[in-house]
Design an enzyme around this catalytic site. Structure first.
Site, PDB file in Angstrom:
ATOM      1  N   LYS B 170       0.721  -0.639   0.476  1.00 25.29           N
ATOM      2  CA  LYS B 170      -0.088  -0.179   0.233  1.00 25.29           C
ATOM      3  C   LYS B 170       0.777   1.576   0.152  1.00 25.29           C
ATOM      4  O   LYS B 170       0.474   2.522  -0.589  1.00 25.29           O
ATOM      5  CB  LYS B 170      -0.807   0.153   1.118  1.00 25.29           C
ATOM      6  CG  LYS B 170      -2.119  -1.102   1.570  1.00 25.29           C
ATOM      7  CD  LYS B 170      -3.079  -0.698   2.006  1.00 25.29           C
ATOM      8  CE  LYS B 170      -2.697  -1.449   3.415  1.00 25.29           C
ATOM      9  NZ  LYS B 170      -2.092  -2.959   4.023  1.00 25.29           N
ATOM     10  N   HIS B 231      -2.111  -8.204  13.482  1.00 26.18           N
ATOM     11  CA  HIS B 231      -3.418  -8.066  13.880  1.00 26.18           C
ATOM     12  C   HIS B 231      -4.308  -9.340  13.781  1.00 26.18           C
ATOM     13  O   HIS B 231      -3.297 -10.721  13.806  1.00 26.18           O
ATOM     14  CB  HIS B 231      -4.338  -7.472  11.846  1.00 26.18           C
ATOM     15  CG  HIS B 231      -4.461  -6.453  11.082  1.00 26.18           C
ATOM     16  ND1 HIS B 231      -3.878  -6.438   9.781  1.00 26.18           N
ATOM     17  CD2 HIS B 231      -3.895  -4.731  11.966  1.00 26.18           C
ATOM     18  CE1 HIS B 231      -3.667  -5.232   9.743  1.00 26.18           C
ATOM     19  NE2 HIS B 231      -3.748  -4.480  10.508  1.00 26.18           N
ATOM     20  N   SER B 235      -4.493 -10.686   6.956  1.00 20.55           N
ATOM     21  CA  SER B 235      -5.145 -11.069   6.769  1.00 20.55           C
ATOM     22  C   SER B 235      -4.750 -12.445   5.256  1.00 20.55           C
ATOM     23  O   SER B 235      -4.838 -13.432   4.780  1.00 20.55           O
ATOM     24  CB  SER B 235      -4.664  -9.896   5.092  1.00 20.55           C
ATOM     25  OG  SER B 235      -3.323  -9.562   5.101  1.00 20.55           O
ATOM     26  N   TYR B 237      -2.172 -16.519   7.016  1.00 21.81           N
ATOM     27  CA  TYR B 237      -1.630 -16.994   8.761  1.00 21.81           C
ATOM     28  C   TYR B 237       0.154 -17.111   8.601  1.00 21.81           C
ATOM     29  O   TYR B 237      -0.078 -18.306   8.309  1.00 21.81           O
ATOM     30  CB  TYR B 237      -1.942 -18.272   8.412  1.00 21.81           C
ATOM     31  CG  TYR B 237      -3.838 -17.385   8.562  1.00 21.81           C
ATOM     32  CD1 TYR B 237      -4.244 -16.842  10.097  1.00 21.81           C
ATOM     33  CD2 TYR B 237      -4.708 -17.059   7.580  1.00 21.81           C
ATOM     34  CE1 TYR B 237      -6.180 -16.590  10.504  1.00 21.81           C
ATOM     35  CE2 TYR B 237      -6.485 -17.551   8.024  1.00 21.81           C
ATOM     36  CZ  TYR B 237      -6.252 -16.611   9.454  1.00 21.81           C
ATOM     37  OH  TYR B 237      -7.323 -15.937   9.746  1.00 21.81           O
ATOM     38  N   HIS B 238       0.587 -16.359   8.116  1.00 23.83           N
ATOM     39  CA  HIS B 238       2.394 -17.071   8.700  1.00 23.83           C
ATOM     40  C   HIS B 238       2.929 -15.285   9.309  1.00 23.83           C
ATOM     41  O   HIS B 238       2.080 -13.667   8.812  1.00 23.83           O
ATOM     42  CB  HIS B 238       2.880 -16.584   7.985  1.00 23.83           C
ATOM     43  CG  HIS B 238       4.192 -16.527   7.269  1.00 23.83           C
ATOM     44  ND1 HIS B 238       5.265 -17.843   7.711  1.00 23.83           N
ATOM     45  CD2 HIS B 238       5.514 -15.672   8.225  1.00 23.83           C
ATOM     46  CE1 HIS B 238       6.043 -17.239   7.791  1.00 23.83           C
ATOM     47  NE2 HIS B 238       6.608 -16.072   7.370  1.00 23.83           N
ATOM     48  N   HIS B 240       3.490 -11.930  10.922  1.00 21.72           N
ATOM     49  CA  HIS B 240       4.221 -10.532  10.650  1.00 21.72           C
ATOM     50  C   HIS B 240       3.596  -9.017  11.119  1.00 21.72           C
ATOM     51  O   HIS B 240       2.381  -9.506  12.336  1.00 21.72           O
ATOM     52  CB  HIS B 240       3.439 -10.067   8.868  1.00 21.72           C
ATOM     53  CG  HIS B 240       1.856 -10.105   8.468  1.00 21.72           C
ATOM     54  ND1 HIS B 240       1.429 -11.493   8.183  1.00 21.72           N
ATOM     55  CD2 HIS B 240       1.474  -9.058   8.760  1.00 21.72           C
ATOM     56  CE1 HIS B 240       0.352 -11.317   8.426  1.00 21.72           C
ATOM     57  NE2 HIS B 240       0.389  -9.535   7.869  1.00 21.72           N
ATOM     58  N   VAL B 241       4.297  -8.221  11.641  1.00 22.58           N
ATOM     59  CA  VAL B 241       4.416  -7.250  12.287  1.00 22.58           C
ATOM     60  C   VAL B 241       4.009  -5.103  11.575  1.00 22.58           C
ATOM     61  O   VAL B 241       5.006  -5.874  10.684  1.00 22.58           O
ATOM     62  CB  VAL B 241       5.541  -7.225  13.355  1.00 22.58           C
ATOM     63  CG1 VAL B 241       5.120  -5.759  13.925  1.00 22.58           C
ATOM     64  CG2 VAL B 241       5.288  -8.541  14.075  1.00 22.58           C
TER      65      VAL B 241
END
Lengths: 300, 300
Positions: B170, B231, B235, B237-238, B240-241
């Site tokens: 984004k 989150h 979005s 399922y691995h 991440h930050v």
């Protein structure tokens, strides 16, 4: 002589002689800009914001605009569309003469994320709140029906677990899209989440349940469409709870300032002193007095 | 014949014959609109968004626009400003022919706040994630440098506490105002916060510290200007930050979906099973398959 040209007060272009000094802030997301400048030697602030795209003028825009092709790729193409100017207005506000206070108000302020331990609260934040003596007389006026009584949506009069529910000032109540209500507790000795212990769980659950019920009754909006939360730091130190529509990205609903009421209740259930001991994070604007206190204490 | 009039491909007005079927969604805050309609019997989606107000054309706007007075009160006055159309363009995207999928993608979707207990996770959410087999091959491509290698900002190669830091899709990286980076962990068996226990504290602290350091080095942005969070639901399922600029109200930074990394670490420090047992709240779109599962289970 100009007056006979238009029935209503069509103005001359007062901005013709406007000289920009600086852009105070702008938002490419919201398409607005705040400008400090001079109008005939007087300080002025000009605020411009593009208007929403209205469905009722779409047909006219499609037929009367010119399109400049920018890019074409497979089924996608992008254009710069130039619409007739009366279909694409810019809302413009002029403050003139503007004082230094106006200029400061619209100036973009950096925020800093502050880390406040339980000890920092006792040694920095609490003394600051106490010495400032922020007035919450306006809150007492609401609780005592001396002001805004006609705006109240729901009240539970119980002195221990009771509260008043009313629309936030930011909500014009004209549409439900940006629903924003505030529940203000009757108890007067709870400044913020930092003062909450397990003895307040009944109060919080009461607000949660009856607030949701009242909103369902009045606005036909179920609990699954609501975001219910507290702020830390709050903007005034008398406990209150925010109810906003889930689909509305309300100002102040970010994770850095908002605490879901459901989480607060869970946290107090598992540890009565959770909010006494926990390190809390929140943003403070550059000109906030509390930020200076954290700086003085070497905590930033 | 038209081609000789302009050196570049000036288009005819392709929207002249556009017939609106319905407005899929719009935002009065962001001044955009998504429209489904017909272009010569083909389905089409038209997206329009007003352009940001640019500082470099302000002087021209002030001198060449006409102003209609709306209201005057003391030092305040408001106007409708009609600017020359080339100074006030509307960015327009046309998708044609559009499939049903396009139409659905742009359709406004209500979200519902779901309440997921630890037990709900085991009986509803986890089986759903497993049966869907969401592919995270694109994540593995990044970790293995098979894709996007040149976009990596920082890497810690340690298989246990290591991660890759790179810009989110984004973010166009053209300005720091809307900085948005993602740290993706090398460990492949952590789906989300629900899988975190105290054994992951070292991993989380490593991401927190080295991520902040890398952003300071590369963008000169100190940690106090950052919002660092996970989150739930994510979005993909691995684990991440998200690292976003504090002053940028990034999509998905609301309290209903974001969890501050600093809070996650604290919670795991005080209770290794915090995220196994805790009731978590998150929004799901109406068409989300997981929402159907919660409905079937009578949990909504």
């Amino acid at each position: 002589d100009d007056e006979k040209d238009g029935g209503e007060a069509e103005s001359d272009n007062v901005l013709f002689g406007f000289k920009t000094c600086s852009v105070l802030s702008d938002s490419s997301r919201e398409k607005n800009i705040f400008i400090h400048g001079k109008l005939a030697d007087q300080d002025a602030v000009v605020i411009m914001e593009k208007t929403p795209i209205r469905e009722d003028v779409l047909a006219e825009i499609f037929s009367d605009s010119s399109l400049k092709l920018e890019m074409r790729n497979d089924i996608y193409s992008t254009y710069r569309l130039q619409a007739p100017s009366h279909l694409n207005e810019i809302k413009t506000t002029v403050v003139c003469p503007a004082t230094e206070k106006h200029v400061k108000k619209y100036q973009r302020q950096e925020s800093f994320l502050v880390e406040e331990t339980g000890k920092d609260y006792q040694s920095i934040t609490l003394p600051y709140i106490q010495e400032q003596c922020f007035s919450v007389q306006w809150v007492y006026n609401i609780l005592e029906k001396k002001a805004e009584a006609e705006r109240i949506i729901y009240e539970d009069q119980d002195p221990k677990v009771g509260f008043v529910l009313l629309p936030d000032f930011k909500w014009d109540q004209k549409q439900i899209d940006d629903l924003y209500l505030i529940a203000i507790v009757h108890q007067r000795d709870i400044r913020s989440v930092r003062d909450l212990t397990s003895e307040h769980i009944a109060l919080l659950q009461n607000i949660f349940q009856k607030g949701k019920d009242a909103i369902l009754q009045r606005y036909n909006l179920p609990a699954s469409q609501l975001r219910v939360y507290l702020h830390y730091q709050p903007s005034y130190y008398h406990l209150h709870v925010h109810f906003t529509k889930l689909s509305y990205q309300a100002p102040g609903c970010g994770v850095e300032r908002a605490h879901l009421l459901a989480d607060v209740i869970q946290n107090l259930q598992s540890d009565s002193d959770y909010y006494k001991n926990r390190t809390l994070y929140f943003p403070l604007r550059k000109d906030d007095g509390l930020l200076s206190k954290f700086k003085e204490a070497g905590r930033l």
